[in-house]
Design a protein around this motif. Structure first.
Motif, short mmCIF file in Angstrom:
data_model
loop_
_atom_site.label_atom_id
_atom_site.label_comp_id
_atom_site.label_asym_id
_atom_site.label_seq_id
_atom_site.Cartn_x
_atom_site.Cartn_y
_atom_site.Cartn_z
N VAL A 118 0.84 -1.26 -0.06
CA VAL A 118 0.03 -0.08 -0.02
C VAL A 118 0.84 1.23 -0.07
N ASP A 119 0.27 2.44 -0.67
CA ASP A 119 0.76 3.55 -0.32
C ASP A 119 0.37 4.34 0.75
N TRP A 120 1.21 4.30 1.61
CA TRP A 120 0.77 4.96 3.24
C TRP A 120 0.47 6.24 2.92
N ASN A 121 -0.84 6.63 3.44
CA ASN A 121 -1.43 8.02 3.65
C ASN A 121 -2.23 7.88 4.56
N THR A 122 -2.53 9.12 5.00
CA THR A 122 -3.70 9.42 6.14
C THR A 122 -4.63 8.22 6.33
N GLN A 123 -5.49 8.20 5.02
CA GLN A 123 -6.78 7.43 4.67
C GLN A 123 -6.03 6.02 4.74
N THR A 124 -5.06 5.48 4.21
CA THR A 124 -4.70 4.10 4.24
C THR A 124 -4.23 3.85 5.61
N ILE A 125 -3.60 4.69 6.54
CA ILE A 125 -3.02 4.30 7.87
C ILE A 125 -4.43 4.22 8.73
N ASN A 126 -5.15 5.23 8.45
CA ASN A 126 -6.27 5.03 9.40
C ASN A 126 -7.42 3.79 9.05
N GLU A 127 -7.31 3.37 7.79
CA GLU A 127 -8.09 2.06 7.22
C GLU A 127 -7.45 0.94 7.98
N ALA A 128 -6.14 0.92 7.94
CA ALA A 128 -5.52 -0.47 8.31
C ALA A 128 -5.64 -0.28 9.68
N LEU A 129 -5.59 0.80 10.36
CA LEU A 129 -5.63 0.60 11.86
C LEU A 129 -6.89 0.56 12.35
N GLY A 130 -7.70 0.74 11.80
CA GLY A 130 -9.33 0.76 11.97
C GLY A 130 -9.76 -0.73 11.89
N SER A 131 -9.30 -1.31 10.91
CA SER A 131 -9.35 -2.88 10.69
C SER A 131 -8.74 -3.68 11.93
N LEU A 132 -7.60 -3.26 12.07
CA LEU A 132 -6.94 -4.00 13.26
C LEU A 132 -7.84 -3.95 14.52
N ALA A 133 -8.27 -2.83 14.82
CA ALA A 133 -9.13 -2.35 16.07
C ALA A 133 -10.32 -3.13 15.85
N HIS A 134 -10.95 -3.20 14.89
CA HIS A 134 -12.34 -3.85 14.63
C HIS A 134 -12.22 -5.32 14.56
N SER A 135 -10.92 -5.95 14.30
CA SER A 135 -10.45 -7.28 14.30
C SER A 135 -10.46 -7.47 15.86
N ALA A 136 -9.49 -6.78 16.67
CA ALA A 136 -9.53 -7.17 17.99
C ALA A 136 -10.79 -7.25 18.62
N TYR A 137 -11.65 -6.12 18.32
CA TYR A 137 -13.03 -6.05 19.07
C TYR A 137 -13.62 -7.55 18.79
N HIS A 138 -13.82 -7.72 17.29
CA HIS A 138 -14.58 -9.17 17.08
C HIS A 138 -13.91 -10.42 17.66
N LEU A 139 -12.68 -10.38 17.68
CA LEU A 139 -11.97 -11.48 18.31
C LEU A 139 -12.29 -11.62 19.85
N GLY A 140 -12.51 -10.55 20.44
CA GLY A 140 -12.97 -10.57 21.86
C GLY A 140 -14.32 -11.07 22.16
N ALA A 141 -15.23 -10.77 21.25
CA ALA A 141 -16.52 -10.90 21.01
C ALA A 141 -16.77 -12.35 20.80
N ILE A 142 -16.12 -12.93 19.79
CA ILE A 142 -16.13 -14.17 19.41
C ILE A 142 -15.84 -14.99 20.73
N ARG A 143 -14.53 -14.71 21.32
CA ARG A 143 -14.25 -15.44 22.28
C ARG A 143 -14.99 -15.42 23.29
N GLN A 144 -15.74 -14.54 23.76
CA GLN A 144 -16.70 -14.64 24.84
C GLN A 144 -17.97 -15.53 24.46
N MET A 145 -18.20 -15.47 23.08
CA MET A 145 -19.37 -16.17 22.61
C MET A 145 -19.21 -17.77 22.75
N VAL A 146 -17.92 -17.90 22.31
CA VAL A 146 -17.48 -19.52 22.04
C VAL A 146 -17.55 -20.11 23.57
#
Length: 153
Positions: A118-146
Motif C-alpha cells: 500500500v501507498d501509506w497516507n492518512t486514509q490508508t493508515i486510518n483504514e488499516a489501523l481501524g481494521s486492526l482495532a475492529h478485528s481485535a474487538y470481534h476477536l474478543g466478542a467471538i471468544r466470549q460467545m465461544v
C-alpha cells in the motif's frame, strides 16, 4: 517509516487472525486467534444465538469489513457497503459455515498482501489501523460467545 508501519500492522493482524508464535503475545494466547477459534466450532455451535447474534454472523461481518478495507487500500475509496446485511446470518449449515470461514481467510490473506504494497497516507493508515482495532474487538466478542457455547454443552 512506512516499512515499519506495515510490519507492525501485519504482525498485529497476524496475531489477531492466526495467533502468536509460541507463548502469549500482545493480546492473544496460543489457539485463541480468530481463525483458530472458528475452526473449533461446528455449524450448529456457530449458529447458537447469544444476545441476538451468532458467531457465524460475527465471522461473516469480519469477512465483510475486511473486504471493504481491501477495496479502500487498492482503490482509494470506500465501496458501497450494506452494513446491516453483514449481520443477518442467524444460522448456517456445514457448507455455509465452511464458506464463511474460507471467505474470511481469503480477505485476511488479501489484506496482509495489500498492507505490504500500500501507498501509506492518512486514509490508508486510518483504514488499516481501524481494521486492526475492529478485528481485535470481534476477536474478543467471538471468544466470549465461544465460552458461552462451550458452557452450554
Amino acid at each position: 517509516m512506512n516499512h515499519l508501519l506495515a510490519v507492525a500492522v501485519n504482525e498485529r493482524l497476524n496475531e489477531a487472525f492466526e495467533g502468536p508464535r509460541g507463548v502469549g503475545s500482545m493480546f492473544t494466547d496460543p489457539n485463541t486467534a480468530i481463525l483458530e477459534t472458528l475452526e473449533q466450532l461446528s455449524s450448529e455451535e456457530a449458529s447458537m444465538s447469544f444476545h441476538g447474534t451468532t458467531v457465524a454472523a460475527h465471522a461473516d461481518h469480519t469477512r465483510f469489513y475486511l473486504w471493504g478495507t481491501n477495496k479502500v487500500l487498492k482503490k482509494g475509496k470506500q465501496p458501497d457497503m450494506d452494513w446491516g446485511e453483514s449481520w443477518r446470518i442467524t444460522s448456517v449449515n456445514e457448507t455455509q459455515w465452511n464458506r464463511i470461514q474460507d471467505g474470511l481467510k481469503n480477505e485476511y490473506f488479501t489484506l496482509m498482501k495489500n498492507i505490504d504494497s500500500v501507498d501509506w497516507n492518512t486514509q490508508t493508515i486510518n483504514e488499516a489501523l481501524g481494521s486492526l482495532a475492529h478485528s481485535a474487538y470481534h476477536l474478543g466478542a467471538i471468544r466470549q460467545m465461544v465460552k458461552s457455547v462451550k458452557d452450554s454443552q
